[in-house]
Design a protein around this motif. Structure first.
Motif, PDB file in Angstrom:
ATOM      1  N   THR A 164       0.861  -1.060   0.097  1.00 26.94           N
ATOM      2  CA  THR A 164       0.037  -0.315   0.013  1.00 26.94           C
ATOM      3  C   THR A 164       0.804   1.420   0.049  1.00 26.94           C
ATOM      4  O   THR A 164       1.950   1.163   0.624  1.00 26.94           O
ATOM      5  N   PRO A 167      -1.750   7.950  -1.892  1.00 27.28           N
ATOM      6  CA  PRO A 167      -2.149   8.079  -2.827  1.00 27.28           C
ATOM      7  C   PRO A 167      -1.664   9.538  -3.548  1.00 27.28           C
ATOM      8  O   PRO A 167      -1.668   9.649  -4.817  1.00 27.28           O
ATOM      9  N   ASP A 170      -4.164  12.040  -7.004  1.00 26.89           N
ATOM     10  CA  ASP A 170      -5.266  11.108  -7.439  1.00 26.89           C
ATOM     11  C   ASP A 170      -6.336  10.851  -6.609  1.00 26.89           C
ATOM     12  O   ASP A 170      -7.590  10.625  -7.024  1.00 26.89           O
ATOM     13  N   PHE A 171      -5.978  10.846  -5.074  1.00 25.00           N
ATOM     14  CA  PHE A 171      -7.365  10.576  -4.155  1.00 25.00           C
ATOM     15  C   PHE A 171      -8.358  11.763  -4.412  1.00 25.00           C
ATOM     16  O   PHE A 171      -9.582  11.295  -4.083  1.00 25.00           O
ATOM     17  N   SER A 262      -6.288  -1.854   2.588  1.00 21.93           N
ATOM     18  CA  SER A 262      -5.938  -0.250   2.613  1.00 21.93           C
ATOM     19  C   SER A 262      -6.150   0.487   3.756  1.00 21.93           C
ATOM     20  O   SER A 262      -6.517  -0.372   4.857  1.00 21.93           O
ATOM     21  N   GLY A 280      -5.358  13.560  -0.111  1.00 21.05           N
ATOM     22  CA  GLY A 280      -4.420  12.195  -0.416  1.00 21.05           C
ATOM     23  C   GLY A 280      -3.158  12.084   0.480  1.00 21.05           C
ATOM     24  O   GLY A 280      -2.360  11.006   0.112  1.00 21.05           O
ATOM     25  N   GLU A 285      -3.570   5.040   2.843  1.00 20.32           N
ATOM     26  CA  GLU A 285      -2.579   4.463   1.821  1.00 20.32           C
ATOM     27  C   GLU A 285      -3.487   3.220   1.258  1.00 20.32           C
ATOM     28  O   GLU A 285      -4.435   2.790   1.718  1.00 20.32           O
ATOM     29  N   PRO A 288      -2.454   0.110  -5.749  1.00 20.67           N
ATOM     30  CA  PRO A 288      -2.696   0.515  -7.148  1.00 20.67           C
ATOM     31  C   PRO A 288      -4.010   0.063  -7.790  1.00 20.67           C
ATOM     32  O   PRO A 288      -4.847   0.552  -8.385  1.00 20.67           O
ATOM     33  N   MET A 291      -7.055   1.761  -6.447  1.00 26.13           N
ATOM     34  CA  MET A 291      -7.468   3.169  -7.179  1.00 26.13           C
ATOM     35  C   MET A 291      -8.056   2.768  -8.268  1.00 26.13           C
ATOM     36  O   MET A 291      -8.936   3.759  -8.865  1.00 26.13           O
ATOM     37  N   TRP A 380       1.614   9.099  -9.312  1.00 26.05           N
ATOM     38  CA  TRP A 380       0.495   8.242  -9.722  1.00 26.05           C
ATOM     39  C   TRP A 380       0.070   8.982 -11.020  1.00 26.05           C
ATOM     40  O   TRP A 380       0.046  10.203 -11.289  1.00 26.05           O
ATOM     41  N   MET A 398       1.745   3.601 -11.171  1.00 22.27           N
ATOM     42  CA  MET A 398       2.351   4.104 -10.005  1.00 22.27           C
ATOM     43  C   MET A 398       3.552   3.885  -9.853  1.00 22.27           C
ATOM     44  O   MET A 398       4.274   2.954 -10.272  1.00 22.27           O
TER      45      MET A 398
END
Length: 442
Positions: A164, A167, A170-171, A262, A280, A285, A288, A291, A380, A398
């Motif tokens: 993990t 992010p 992108d979060f 996660s 993020g 955590e 990929p 996500m 990412w 990632m």
């Protein structure tokens, strides 16, 4: 005196060890029936055709060092024919959803990244088409290379689905759903480049950029930390957490080949914690693959599908005993919210320089991310290809523990989409015979 007679796990291990000396170990195939891992004789040396690209997902089987990946998860099936009415002394065969060309393209896209991952999902079915990780290894020489391989940190915890990572921005595609769902998206934020919490801690935008009056679309496109901190505090930590939990963050998610984990920790709900989570950072955590799931849900009208990798399991005599299928995992947000966030992601993709893909004109939706992790970053790109506003594929790349930002890896994502165009045209080969075209990166 303790014996294995009273220990079910020990009895099962002993039974499997006996089976391995009796049954021809089953074959692991890609989606087109190409053998990836196979055996030529009972209790013989395992053969591998997938090489480095596949080794972190199909794994290895060694009589000395045990097994990993699919070889470990499905060991009992691979050395059993118990579902056959007539015992063929052949183990079950496992056919995966992985496409060899896409898996190789995904691996090639990250092969120069020391600590990376690439994921490709079919956004309409949940099938995992590619799942590549680095570092990786050559399975054929594993026993000879064992001492050196044991020195490689994280080698047997594949980055695409086992390890993990923070992010980063992108979060924000997930946080954007919370902004809309909690009704705080109606006003703009005056982004002066930084936000100072009551305790004196100051958070800046990437490269201290200032965006002025900014709405949700602009905040996604320009990746404004200030906007998402402001909106998170406006809705409150409890509301933000409730919205994020709808995405199954912090839960163990059981898939057909692994368990995804996660972390989502709001600690004591301090403003700086809530604000950091919204863009993020904090103690958030994810993998990929997770996500990719989140992006799939957003471009799929808010419906998260359960990714799957096992297309079918068949006995040694060819009797089917299990078939993978599309399964809804959760509704993470409304269609209206998902459409708004998807639209914002298409604006962001255009801003990054993504263009329509291939001759069929797929539109790209994307969000980059750069998570600060001490002295290095996790970079990412989370993206999806849309056709006539319908989702087709999700691609995530990632790169951990390096010094680049997310957009640096656009070429890696581009190369995977090039392979996806070929894959899609092959899948629908009856519709046209034209060659696929590269798309303009400008």
């Amino acid at each position: 005196m303790w014996t294995t007679l009273g220990n079910p796990e020990s009895r099962e291990a002993a039974a499997q060890e006996t089976a391995q000396r009796t049954y021809l170990r089953g074959t692991i195939y890609d989606r087109d029936g190409n053998a990836l891992n196979y055996s030529e004789k009972v209790n013989g040396t395992r053969k591998y055709t997938g090489g480095r690209a596949f080794s972190t997902v199909t794994g290895y089987f060694s009589q000395i060092y045990g097994s990993t990946g699919l070889e470990k998860t499905f060991n009992s099936e691979l050395v059993s024919s118990k579902c056959d009415s007539k015992d063929t002394k052949k183990g079950h065969n496992i056919t995966t959803t992985l496409d060899s060309d896409l898996q190789n393209a995904a691996y090639d896209a990250i092969s120069n990244i020391a600590n990376g991952a690439a994921v490709v999902l079919d956004a309409q079915s949940g099938e995992i088409l590619a799942l590549a990780s680095t570092p990786t290894f050559v399975p054929d020489t594993l026993e000879d290379d064992w001492a050196d391989l044991c020195q490689i940190n994280g080698l047997f915890l594949p980055n695409a689905y086992k390890s993990t990572f923070a992010p980063g921005s992108d979060f924000k595609i997930i946080s954007a759903c919370a902004v809309i769902d909690n009704g705080v998206d109606g006003t703009t934020v005056n982004d002066k480049g930084s936000y100072t919490f009551k305790n004196g801690q100051t958070i800046t935008n990437y490269d201290s950029r200032v965006f002025g009056e900014i709405d949700l679309d602009g905040a996604i496109k320009n990746s404004s930390n200030v906007y998402f901190i402001t909106k998170a505090l406006e809705m409150g930590g409890d509301n933000l957490e409730a919205s994020l939990r709808k995405f199954m963050l912090g839960e163990d998610i059981e898939l057909d080949f692994t368990t995804l984990t996660s972390n989502l920790d709001f600690e004591d709900g301090r403003d700086e914690v809530v604000g950091s989570i919204a863009f993020g950072q904090g103690r958030t955590e994810v993998t990929p693959l997770y996500m990719a799931m989140a992006a799939q849900a957003i471009v799929n009208d808010g419906v998260m599908l359960k990714p799957y990798m096992i297309q079918s399991i068949d006995t040694g005599s060819g009797k089917n005993v299990s078939t993978g299928q599309t399964e809804q995992l959760a509704t993470v947000t409304s269609k209206e919210t998902a459409d708004e966030v998807t639209n914002a992601m298409t604006l962001a993709a255009a801003h990054y320089g993504f263009d329509y893909i291939g001759p069929d004109g797929w539109e790209v939706a994307a969000k980059t991310g750069t998570a600060q992790t001490g002295t290095s970053t996790n970079a990412w790109i989370v993206s999806a290809a849309l056709s006539d506003n319908s989702p087709k594929y999700v691609v995530v790349v990632m790169a951990a523990d390096q010094s680049h930002d997310g957009i640096y890896y656009k070429d890696s994502v581009d190369s995977i989409y090039d392979a996806l165009v070929d894959y899609d045209r092959g899948k629908n080969s009856g519709s046209t015979t034209e060659d696929s075209e590269d798309y303009d990166d400008e």
